[in-house]
Scaffold this active site. Structure first.
Site, PDB file in Angstrom:
ATOM      1  N   ALA A   1       0.835  -1.200   0.000  1.00 38.47           N
ATOM      2  CA  ALA A   1       0.000   0.000   0.000  1.00 38.47           C
ATOM      3  C   ALA A   1       0.868   1.247   0.000  1.00 38.47           C
ATOM      4  O   ALA A   1       2.015   1.219   0.450  1.00 38.47           O
ATOM      5  CB  ALA A   1      -0.896   0.005   1.236  1.00 38.47           C
ATOM      6  N   ASP A   2       0.328   2.347  -0.474  1.00 39.83           N
ATOM      7  CA  ASP A   2       0.954   3.638  -0.224  1.00 39.83           C
ATOM      8  C   ASP A   2       0.554   4.073   1.181  1.00 39.83           C
ATOM      9  O   ASP A   2      -0.371   3.529   1.791  1.00 39.83           O
ATOM     10  CB  ASP A   2       0.525   4.663  -1.274  1.00 39.83           C
ATOM     11  CG  ASP A   2       1.574   5.742  -1.483  1.00 39.83           C
ATOM     12  OD1 ASP A   2       2.402   5.943  -0.569  1.00 39.83           O
ATOM     13  OD2 ASP A   2       1.570   6.397  -2.537  1.00 39.83           O
ATOM     14  N   ALA A   3       1.238   5.080   1.692  1.00 37.53           N
ATOM     15  CA  ALA A   3       1.076   5.460   3.097  1.00 37.53           C
ATOM     16  C   ALA A   3      -0.373   5.821   3.427  1.00 37.53           C
ATOM     17  O   ALA A   3      -0.908   6.802   2.901  1.00 37.53           O
ATOM     18  CB  ALA A   3       1.984   6.643   3.426  1.00 37.53           C
ATOM     19  N   GLY A   4      -0.996   5.014   4.294  1.00 31.32           N
ATOM     20  CA  GLY A   4      -2.360   5.277   4.730  1.00 31.32           C
ATOM     21  C   GLY A   4      -3.422   4.946   3.718  1.00 31.32           C
ATOM     22  O   GLY A   4      -4.613   5.210   3.951  1.00 31.32           O
ATOM     23  N   GLY A   5      -3.020   4.371   2.591  1.00 31.41           N
ATOM     24  CA  GLY A   5      -3.959   4.156   1.497  1.00 31.41           C
ATOM     25  C   GLY A   5      -5.094   3.209   1.814  1.00 31.41           C
ATOM     26  O   GLY A   5      -6.197   3.348   1.283  1.00 31.41           O
TER      27      GLY A   5
END
Length: 744
Positions: A251-255
């Site tokens: 995932a991307d950060a917090g995605g």
């Protein structure tokens, strides 16, 4: 002799909670929390950051956790760890993939020596809107260029063996379509057709998977209304099943948590269910752990999907050699640049510059006896590192003014600010203009500061910030010859001052050795040969403007003349009456200010190309691997040694789906001494002539018919017509073709 346990054996003995722990990167915990996480069996952490701190965490994970599984240690090593290389967009301007490979190879060596084993790079989003700040992080507007440079970066990071102490796992990002954000506004909505998704945005990722990239990162945007962190069709059906990606999807950060904001998940637990079920393997920050166990135990997530994700993580750790040796040699850890890395940074930086204008041969500077004035906020600034560098990065060693003074000991080099990045002070321009009148030549060092590009740095204006444009006009008014050196992380609008500017050198953000590299180019020690990887628009209202746009039913074919004007309605654009009902702006010239692939040098070249065989192939021959090759004789007709980039483009003149007016399908950067010539070979085959249809079941096809091959240097193109004949009897040999313009 100790027998190492295989990933499958480890998996068989893990609880659901332990499995889920392997699937999360906790967002930058403090040292005490990081130790607790390692002890409880966490799968990945961010770099602490030092070799000793990393070893301490690995020791806890290996010696104090139940299964002794080592950690993935991640960090954004985008264009350098300690030694900072040019930004990726600048690297693409070199049209030399070895520049990207050199950066990645040396960056991986520095990073791995200090404990990092996983980077979130390269970014291979095809970027067509310079308002989007993250264009600086990728390789420009062309899918082929992104694919070639992305593959080079992956090769540099990962080497031939991930277990090597000079290799780190790469991550292709952002999958997929993130750069198509409406209005160029970061994190915004996207709406992408099937054919554009396949032919433009997915293609660099397909090549990255073929290059065995260790991981792929999901993007923040939605595709066809389905957020990528929950998009099973793309994360699993395409990426894993169709392409065979065997690595991690992260995932991307917090995605994952943002699926709630997207409105497709009810809460964090629901978001975790959607993401894991869609094919995501590792969460970066968030709350998959807290809500994960019930999802498995209640049958909301297939246990086999969980096991698949964990195995992918364990197998990457195995490939990195972490089970055998999770530690690094602290005494050998890099903490800054060495002589070799600085030399490589300087050499690659110079290769990334693009000479956009050089009337009356203002550049290069004469070696002696000149009064050189360097003005502008970048005259003495060392803000050359660009976006996406860490706080421990090695700063730029010398400014442009300092580097020029050292390179021109027999000239007098003076400096003045002349302008600021964000304010306006007319007195600074007046002072600079007065000093310019007494100088022999002026270098105007202007641009966009590093913190105006990168993530969350979208701009509605593409003009130079502050009063820098006023400075250029003031220097032009002095009557002294001058050259503008432009530092930027994106294409900018230069139309308000380019006509008054005799010379323009595009220097991007070039990293730790930027000042010296720019001086090398300005003084002629290095002959610039870079080309634009992204078009420079005439106006922000023209955005997006890119060379490989699709054919339209009413293309504008004339422009540039102001003979026909409409002053009665305030319109004074090119040929607004002769060529009225066409696709263009009434108040703007055709095409960009400077187009993709354009760039000059301090010498001149002639190109003479010819096919090496008959300009006809059957579809059967193409499918069997046949290629049509072209030889270009590249002659250096000037008085200086130099390099040129030979570029090959393909146009499909008649197809069942509207095609781009042309597509880059090959290039080579070649050194030629003054007065000499070199032979350059480029070729096209099945992969270069086809396209993905709107029907996923049909896949990639090449249709029989007429194609046009263009070979040139970004300023002039030689054209050849190629016929691909059908594989079966009865197909009409005289396939009708339509005219195809290769204008931008």
């Amino acid at each position: 002799m100790k027998v190492r346990v295989q990933p499958e054996q480890i998996l068989a003995s893990m609880t659901h909670a332990e499995k889920l722990a392997q699937l999360q990167i906790v967002w930058r915990p403090d040292s005490a929390e990081a130790g607790d996480l390692a002890r409880s069996g966490a799968g990945a952490l961010f770099w602490p950051p030092s070799a000793k701190a990393t070893n301490d965490l690995q020791r806890i994970a290996v010696e104090e956790s139940r299964h002794g599984i080592p950690l993935l240690i991640g960090l954004d090593v985008v264009h350098g760890q300690f030694t900072i290389f040019p930004t990726p967009l600048a690297q693409a301007a070199s049209f030399d993939p070895e520049v990207a490979a050199t950066d990645a190879r040396l960056s991986a060596k520095e990073a791995r020596s200090s404990g990092v084993n996983w980077t979130f790079s390269p970014m291979i989003d095809v970027s067509r809107d310079p308002r989007w700040g993250r264009v600086v992080e990728g390789f420009g507007e062309d899918p082929f260029l992104n694919a070639v440079f992305g593959e080079a970066k992956i090769r540099g990071y990962q080497g031939g063996d991930l277990a090597s102490n000079t290799s780190i796992a790469a991550c292709a990002k952002h999958f997929v379509g993130y750069s198509a954000a409406e209005g160029g506004r970061d994190y915004n909505t996207t709406d992408i057709s099937v054919q554009r998704l396949r032919n433009v945005y997915l293609e660099p990722f397909r090549v990255a998977v073929k290059a065995e990239v260790a991981s792929v990162m999901a993007s923040f945007n939605a595709v066809s209304g389905v957020p990528m962190h929950a998009n099973r069709e793309l994360l699993t059906t395409v990426l894993k099943d169709e392409w065979g990606h065997a690595g991690i999807v992260v995932a991307d950060a917090g995605g994952v948590g943002e699926l709630v904001e997207h409105g497709v998940a009810a809460n964090a637990s629901d978001a975790g269910r959607l993401a894991l079920s869609a094919g995501l393997d590792v969460e970066m920050g968030g709350s998959l752990l807290s809500g994960g166990e019930p999802l498995i135990e209640e049958g909301l997530v297939d246990p086999a999907r969980l096991d698949d994700a964990v195995l992918r993580v364990l197998r990457l750790k195995e490939a990195l050699g972490l089970f055998e040796n999770p530690y690094v040699d602290e005494s050998a850890a890099a903490t800054g640049p060495d002589e070799a890395s600085l030399a490589a940074a300087r050499a690659t930086a110079a290769r990334c510059t693009v000479l956009l204008k050089n009337d009356s041969d203002v550049l290069p500077l004469k070696p002696r006896g000149q009064r050189v004035l360097v003005v502008g906020p970048y005259a003495e600034s060392k803000d050359h590192l660009g976006a996406w560098v860490q706080y421990f990065a090695s700063p730029t060693t010398t400014s442009i003014a300092e580097s020029l003074a050292a390179a021109l000991p027999e000239s007098v080099v003076t400096t003045l600010p002349g302008a600021t990045f964000f304010d306006s002070d007319p007195g600074l321009q007046a002072e600079a203009a007065a000093a310019a009148a007494e100088a022999d030549l002026v270098i105007v060092a202007v641009g966009e500061p590093s913190d105006l590009s990168g993530e969350a740095s979208s701009r509605s204006s593409l003009d130079l910030p502050g009063d820098q444009e006023k400075l250029i006009h003031a220097i032009a008014g002095s009557g002294t010859p001058f050259a503008v050196v432009l530092m930027t992380g994106r294409p900018l609008v230069v139309s308000k001052w380019i006509d008054q500017c005799p010379a323009l050198l595009l220097a991007w953000h070039l990293g730790t050795e930027a000042g010296k590299a720019i001086s090398d180019v300005l003084t002629g020690t290095v002959n610039p040969a870079g080309k634009l990887p992204m078009s420079f628009p005439r106006s922000v209202g023209q955005v997006p403007v890119y060379y490989n746009h699709e054919s339209t039913g009413r293309p504008a074919r004339t422009g540039g003349s102001l003979a026909h004007q409409r002053p009665d309605v305030g319109l004074t654009g090119p040929n607004n009456t002769d060529d009225y009902f066409k696709s263009k702006y009434l108040d703007l010239e055709l095409g960009p200010q400077f187009g993709f692939g354009y760039g000059l040098g301090y010498t001149t070249f002639e190109l003479e190309s010819s096919p090496d065989q008959e300009l006809s192939l059957t579809l059967d021959e193409l499918k069997a691997g046949a290629r049509l090759s072209f030889t270009t004789i590249l002659r250096n007709t000037g008085t200086r040694d130099g390099e040129e980039v030979v570029q090959l483009y393909v146009s499909d003149l008649l197809a069942s789906v509207t095609q781009p007016v042309r597509r880059l399908r090959g290039f080579k950067r070649v050194f030629v001494p003054a007065g000499e010539e070199r032979r350059v070979s480029l070729s096209v085959g099945f992969d270069d002539l086809g396209f993905w249809t709107n029907d996923p079941g049909t896949g990639y096809i090449v249709e029989p018919g007429s194609f046009r091959i263009g070979i040139g240097d970004g300023t002039a193109t030689q054209l050849f017509d190629l016929m691909v004949t059908p594989p079966s009897p009865g197909f009409p040999a005289d396939i009708p073709t339509r005219p195809s313009s290769i204008k931008d």
